[in-house]
Motif scaffolding. Structure first.
Motif, PDB file in Angstrom:
ATOM      1  N   THR A 142      -9.183  32.377  30.181  1.00  0.00           N
ATOM      2  CA  THR A 142      -9.470  31.546  31.346  1.00  0.00           C
ATOM      3  C   THR A 142      -8.214  30.881  31.890  1.00  0.00           C
ATOM      4  N   GLY A 143      -8.095  30.936  33.199  1.00  0.00           N
ATOM      5  CA  GLY A 143      -7.049  30.171  33.862  1.00  0.00           C
ATOM      6  C   GLY A 143      -5.655  30.731  33.755  1.00  0.00           C
ATOM      7  N   ARG A 144      -5.521  31.968  33.339  1.00  0.00           N
ATOM      8  CA  ARG A 144      -4.158  32.489  33.156  1.00  0.00           C
ATOM      9  C   ARG A 144      -3.595  33.156  34.398  1.00  0.00           C
ATOM     10  N   ARG A 145      -4.432  33.406  35.383  1.00  0.00           N
ATOM     11  CA  ARG A 145      -3.977  33.986  36.656  1.00  0.00           C
ATOM     12  C   ARG A 145      -3.048  35.178  36.441  1.00  0.00           C
ATOM     13  N   LEU A 146      -3.589  36.196  35.815  1.00  0.00           N
ATOM     14  CA  LEU A 146      -2.794  37.380  35.514  1.00  0.00           C
ATOM     15  C   LEU A 146      -2.917  38.408  36.627  1.00  0.00           C
ATOM     16  N   GLY A 147      -1.910  39.286  36.711  1.00  0.00           N
ATOM     17  CA  GLY A 147      -2.021  40.454  37.567  1.00  0.00           C
ATOM     18  C   GLY A 147      -2.855  41.519  36.870  1.00  0.00           C
ATOM     19  N   SER A 148      -3.113  42.609  37.589  1.00  0.00           N
ATOM     20  CA  SER A 148      -3.970  43.657  37.034  1.00  0.00           C
ATOM     21  C   SER A 148      -3.423  44.194  35.728  1.00  0.00           C
ATOM     22  N   ARG A 149      -2.144  44.488  35.742  1.00  0.00           N
ATOM     23  CA  ARG A 149      -1.585  45.171  34.577  1.00  0.00           C
ATOM     24  C   ARG A 149      -1.570  44.234  33.370  1.00  0.00           C
ATOM     25  N   ALA A 150      -1.107  43.013  33.587  1.00  0.00           N
ATOM     26  CA  ALA A 150      -1.110  42.040  32.483  1.00  0.00           C
ATOM     27  C   ALA A 150      -2.546  41.729  32.080  1.00  0.00           C
ATOM     28  N   GLY A 151      -3.442  41.778  33.051  1.00  0.00           N
ATOM     29  CA  GLY A 151      -4.845  41.493  32.749  1.00  0.00           C
ATOM     30  C   GLY A 151      -5.431  42.506  31.797  1.00  0.00           C
TER      31      GLY A 151
END
Lengths: 454, 272
Positions: free
Chosen positions: B59-68
């Motif tokens: 939660t709340g990490r605001r990742l991009g697709s790849r990091a996600g």
């Protein structure tokens, strides 16, 4: 008798952390990690403990490693990244590779040998026996003496293409022809424990105490490899419900030390196989065997990975079918080491094709594995002539290897392809077409893609 | 792009047959998940709880697709490591080995150029989306029945009554590395998402799910009504539903609105 914890290695650039029964292989750059692991591994730590430490910096920090716990004729192996393990066991020959997965973990029983194939290891020389320690290796073979015997007995032809046999043949040749050379001195100034020069030979007549076949999918831990498991309240989490004690009507299963197995297994001679005397040059390393007192027993419940006791959902085996991906969708794309083409879009962006590229007005990626996440390119389409996921361009395979191929994904308005020296063609939905540098792809709405060399 | 609002609702019920609820869910904008635990003697509850606890850390990490993708995978691996420790503890205590495992269906908002949904599933918990075009099952079950369907060996009607319809082919368990499938959708293509366990999707058909999702505008009502309908249909398994709406998107999504205006003007003859 062969024991797969007996290891042989050739020299090379990978790092091998060799414990009593556990082995960790890491690429040569991982010096600090290997040194840190050494103490843990040498203390005879369990598989999980070593895995935990390996992953202490997160999964992404260790893209390549091999973890093997081998003793008697059992082996538990875990492969991540580009390395591979060839395993010969009672199930025949198996190749353990991670592929696109996070890792691949397998358990084998009746193991004759394991051979680690390490990419870019700069392998040199013939495998020579090694004991516990930390050293540079180019390849690693477990249970080499038996392999040597097998190779001597087998006709060379039917195993010639097999890397297991290749390395094994090397081992056999090395042991037969030349005195075994010591492994090259460890080039690291790390704390190194030299392999014991003259370990005491293990009594050859001792029956192997670990004959019980393991279920590959048995979720419990292997007591022969790990010793009696203890509950770990810290890792189990104090906030979790305490599991109930087993109900008396449950079938007894793993964890109950029992009768079968202690009698041991004597290898059955293969009819017609010449008797090969034990190779004297590979003295087995004598180390305490953690699991000797606890042979695995226990008839596991038979269905799948265990029946569900009180619910509906249960875990079973995949249906046997060719790995064909999803019907109507292209095969899962692979990521290539180098881009095979560059795409220059009319709206100004540029994308290299080293994996599947999905292009559209609002592209969606469906059902991909972590290792092959497609690149998504959103193109402007004010009149919505471009479909949401219109076109896929990916590295070609087979005859298209080394080039990019384009596939219309059933777009509403189609895709026009103009290749140098060829008449314009409308892409047929679902049919991949090889792209030549200089090709222009028209998606409609003024969106064009120019294909160039990467 | 302005931040989108995520409105959500969730409901779970033990059902009419089971004694324990081994389902778990996570609503921690911008991460949502359901998990369907399995394995006797609390093992299922433990497994599904691990899964949502680990996913909750995203939660709340605001990742991009790849990091996600990597982050979701790491969560699942951490879950596996904990399951392994749990299994170890069970084996050590002399009890029967708990064949604990869980499914997982995950939706996480990720941030590339635009926010997107990164979805993942392991097992037979499902992810649906509701769009103007109707209900669409996004995830593909990792189940024997789904594989038989894909192979063309059974029909959808046969699948609903297939004896092995509860047998899944992938799960989060102590034994194997997780193998999630991932999906990436633009937010505009999934303004309402449903994550549910097979206690919902196995009890009511897609038409009923679509009707309920369409009828109940408030996601809390929609989730409750879906679980209620699963109970009314028999409630043979734990039933869990999480409904997530993306709110405030249309204003930002210029070309859809502009396209509607253009086509209207074209229809009215104001434009050629």
């Amino acid at each position: 008798m062969n024991d797969v914890k007996n290891r042989s290695s050739s020299t090379g650039t990978w790092l091998a952390v060799l414990g009593p029964e556990l082995t960790v292989l890491l690429p040569g750059r991982e010096k600090a990690r290997a040194a840190a692991l050494w103490a843990t591994v040498d203390d005879g730590a369990r598989f999980e403990v070593v895995l935990d430490q390996l992953l202490a910096d997160g999964l992404q920090a260790v893209p390549d490693f091999v973890l093997v716990a081998a003793a008697g004729r059992s082996a538990r192996v875990l492969v991540r990244g580009s390395a591979a393990l060839s395993v010969r066991s009672e199930d025949g020959a198996n190749e353990v590779v991670a592929g696109d997965r996070v890792w691949t973990e397998r358990t084998f029983s009746g193991v004759e040998s394991l051979v680690a194939t390490l990419p870019d290891a700069g392998e040199r020389g013939l495998p020579a026996p090694v004991g516990p320690g930390l050293l540079r290796v180019g390849s690693l073979v477990w249970g080499a003496d038996d392999v040597a015997a097998d190779v001597a007995a087998d006709s060379a032809a039917d195993v010639a293409a097999d890397s297991t046999a290749d390395s094994a043949a090397d081992a056999a040749a090395g042991e037969a022809a030349v005195p075994v050379s010591e492994p090259e001195p460890e080039p690291e100034p790390e704390p190194v424990v030299e392999p014991e020069p003259e370990p005491e030979p293990e009594p050859v007549v001792e029956p192997d105490p670990e004959p019980e076949p393991f279920d590959d999918h048995e979720p419990t831990l292997d007591p022969t490899l790990d010793g009696p498991a203890q509950p770990d309240p810290e890792r189990a989490g104090p906030d979790l419900p305490t599991p109930h004690q087993p109900a008396p009507d449950q079938p007894a299963s793993a964890g109950a030390p029992g009768a079968p197995g202690v009698a041991g297994v004597v290898p059955t001679p293969v009819p017609g196989m010449p008797t090969v005397p034990p190779l004297p040059t590979v003295p087995p390393v004598s180390v305490p065997r953690v699991g000797d007192q606890a042979p695995p027993t226990g008839a596991q419940p038979a269905v799948g990975r265990g029946p569900e006791h009180d619910g509906l959902t249960q875990l079973g085996q995949p249906v046997e079918q060719p790995p064909s991906g999803i019907p109507g969708q292209p095969q899962a794309p692979k990521v290539t080491a180098r881009p095979v083409a560059r795409l220059v879009f009319s709206h100004g962006t540029t994308t290299d094709v080293d994996r599947a590229v999905l292009i559209g007005r609002a592209p969606e990626a469906r059902r991909f594995a972590p290792g092959d996440q497609p690149q998504l390119v959103t193109v402007p389409s004010p009149h919505q002539e471009v479909s949401s996921t219109h076109l896929e361009i990916r590295p070609g395979s087979g005859v298209d290897h080394g080039t990019a191929v384009a596939t219309d994904l059933g777009s509403t308005n189609g895709t026009l392809l103009v290749q140098p020296g060829l008449p314009p063609e409308d892409l047929q939905p679902g049919i991949a077409v090889q792209l030549i540098p200089g090709a222009i792809i028209d998606l409609g709405d003024g969106v064009t893609i120019q294909v160039t060399q990467p | 792009m302005a931040a989108v609002d995520l409105h959500h609702g969730a409901a779970t019920d033990v059902g009419h047959v089971r004694e324990a609820n081994e389902d778990a869910f996570l609503v921690a904008p911008d991460v949502f998940a359901v998990a369907d635990g399995m394995g006797g003697h609390a093992g299922g509850e433990v497994a599904s709880a691990y899964a949502v606890q680990e996913l909750g850390r995203l939660t709340g990490r605001r990742l991009g697709s790849r990091a996600g993708v990597e982050a979701v995978l790491e969560s699942l691996v951490r879950c596996q490591v904990r399951l392994r420790a749990y299994a170890e503890g069970q084996a050590g205590s002399g009890g029967p080995a708990p064949h604990s495992g869980t499914t997982a269906a995950v939706a996480m908002l990720v941030h590339d150029e635009d926010p997107r949904w990164l979805l993942a599933n392991v097992g037979d918990s499902r992810i649906y989306r509701l769009t103007d075009a109707g209900l669409d099952q996004v995830s593909t079950d990792h189940s024997v029945v789904q594989e038989l369907l894909d192979a063309g060996r059974i029909t959808a009607e046969e699948a609903a009554e297939h004896p092995e319809r509860h047998v899944i082919t992938r799960a989060l368990s102590a034994a194997e590395a997780p193998e999630p499938d991932f999906f990436s959708l633009p937010l505009a293509a999934a303004e309402r998402l449903l994550l549910c366990t097979d206690g919902v999707s196995g009890m009511i058909d897609d038409a009923t799910i679509e009707a309920l999702l369409t009828r109940h505008e408030d996601p809390r009502d929609a989730a409750e009504q879906l679980v209620a309908a699963a109970l009314a249909a028999g409630g043979r398994d734990n039933a869990t539903a999480v409904v997530v709406d993306v709110v405030g998107l249309a204003k930002e999504h210029a070309y859809d609105a502009q396209q509607q205006k253009l086509s209207l003007e074209t229809k009215l003859g104001a434009l050629p």
